[in-house]
Design an enzyme around this catalytic site. Structure first.
Site, PDB file in Angstrom:
ATOM      1  CD  GLU A  17       6.939  -2.085   8.877  1.00  0.00           C
ATOM      2  OE1 GLU A  17       6.662  -2.177   7.668  1.00  0.00           O
ATOM      3  OE2 GLU A  17       6.452  -2.848   9.734  1.00  0.00           O
ATOM      4  CE  LYS A  64       3.754  -1.210  10.754  1.00  0.00           C
ATOM      5  NZ  LYS A  64       3.568  -1.352   9.296  1.00  0.00           N
ATOM      6  N   GLY A  65       4.523  -6.464  10.115  1.00  0.00           N
ATOM      7  CA  GLY A  65       5.700  -7.298  10.015  1.00  0.00           C
ATOM      8  C   GLY A  65       5.549  -8.475   9.084  1.00  0.00           C
ATOM      9  CB  THR A 106      -0.952   0.006   1.208  1.00  0.00           C
ATOM     10  OG1 THR A 106      -1.645  -1.243   1.269  1.00  0.00           O
ATOM     11  CG2 THR A 106      -1.988   1.113   1.085  1.00  0.00           C
ATOM     12  CG  ASP A 165       4.366   1.475   8.004  1.00  0.00           C
ATOM     13  OD1 ASP A 165       4.272   0.836   6.931  1.00  0.00           O
ATOM     14  OD2 ASP A 165       5.208   1.202   8.890  1.00  0.00           O
ATOM     15  N   GLY A 166       1.647   0.947   6.327  1.00  0.00           N
ATOM     16  CA  GLY A 166       0.579  -0.020   6.155  1.00  0.00           C
ATOM     17  C   GLY A 166       0.411  -0.868   7.408  1.00  0.00           C
ATOM     18  CB  ALA A 167      -1.641  -2.242   9.444  1.00  0.00           C
ATOM     19  CG  ASP A 168       0.858  -7.537   7.907  1.00  0.00           C
ATOM     20  OD1 ASP A 168       0.873  -7.530   6.671  1.00  0.00           O
ATOM     21  OD2 ASP A 168       1.884  -7.452   8.600  1.00  0.00           O
ATOM     22  CE  LYS A 188      -3.832  -6.689   4.082  1.00  0.00           C
ATOM     23  NZ  LYS A 188      -2.659  -5.875   3.787  1.00  0.00           N
TER      24      LYS A 188
END
Length: 254
Positions: free
Chosen positions: A126, A117-118, A51, A104-107, A144
């Site tokens: 991050e 995240k990660g 993203t 930032d994105g996120a899972d 998500k």
């Protein structure tokens, strides 16, 4: 044979439609976040993941059209390359230790803006960059967004571990009620190695936890460098939805 080909063609079209829908959702979330949070003189943390690719694209367009002066600090090698490729001003935390905004994105993200995240293995850098920002802005697609962590993301909490300690750390994680799995590389033999030369253990769980207490317990485990649990970091999250709209979720008041 004709029926089989028809079914395969239909399946391919469905997959392409879903992929296009998800990518459009990512793009919409990234555009909204960049437009609402980036300004002239902004010191910006640039996160990692698919993203964020769209965020950097829109950031470059905004910087060019509006003539903004934006300093970018990356969270990973991927983010660094994106910043360079788009001709943006690259810095690092030694030169720019205080950031105004981190995108930032996120899972996965729950209603309290707790994050996992990660998935891409960048959780340590991050979190360091996120901790340097006055505000963390999350961008993601509709997949998500969850009511509870673990509802959508089934791979567990990414935990960065010193290589020599991964076996005792995994034993400790089991005692915490987690199911640890050493993440293995896909295109080479052996485990995944992070940008910081560490291993990643994915700690699966089957029920919700007190995430703040669990994060503290994990970080106090010798051999654990950092976790992909982000508790209390995010201020707002933008989710691109299936219909092209963007759902905005703000951090609940304390």
């Amino acid at each position: 044979m004709i029926l089989r080909r028809t079914l395969m063609h239909t399946s391919t079209l469905f997959h392409k439609t879903m992929t296009s829908q998800v990518e459009q959702a990512k793009d919409a979330a990234a555009l909204r976040a960049v437009r609402e949070h980036v300004y002239d003189g902004c010191r910006l943390g640039v996160g990692s993941g698919s993203t964020v690719v769209y965020a950097v694209k829109h950031l470059a367009e905004l910087v060019t059209t509006a003539g903004l002066n934006v300093t970018c600090v990356p969270t990973s090698f991927q983010a660094r390359q994106l910043i360079i490729e788009h001709g943006l001003h690259l810095s690092d935390l030694s030169q720019t230790p205080e950031l105004d905004v981190v995108i930032d994105g996120a899972d996965e993200c729950d209603p309290q803006l707790n994050l996992i995240k990660g998935g891409g293995g960048c959780q340590l850098q991050e979190k360091i960059v996120a901790a340097c920002g006055k505000k963390m802005v999350v961008i993601a697609d509709y997949r998500k967004k969850s009511q509870e962590l673990g509802e959508q993301w089934k791979k567990g909490i990414p935990i960065e571990v010193v290589p020599m300690a991964y076996v005792p750390v995994m034993n400790k994680l089991r005692s915490y009620g987690l199911e640890p799995v050493l993440r293995m590389a896909q295109s080479k033999a052996g485990p995944v190695v992070t940008d910081n030369s560490n291993f990643v253990v994915d700690a699966k769980f089957t029920a919700p936890h007190n995430w703040e207490l669990l994060e503290t317990k994990l970080c106090r485990t010798p051999g654990v460098v950092e976790t992909g649990l982000f508790v209390g970091f995010a201020s707002v999250a933008y989710f691109g939805m299936k219909d092209g709209s963007v759902s905005v979720l703000h951090k609940p008041p304390v």
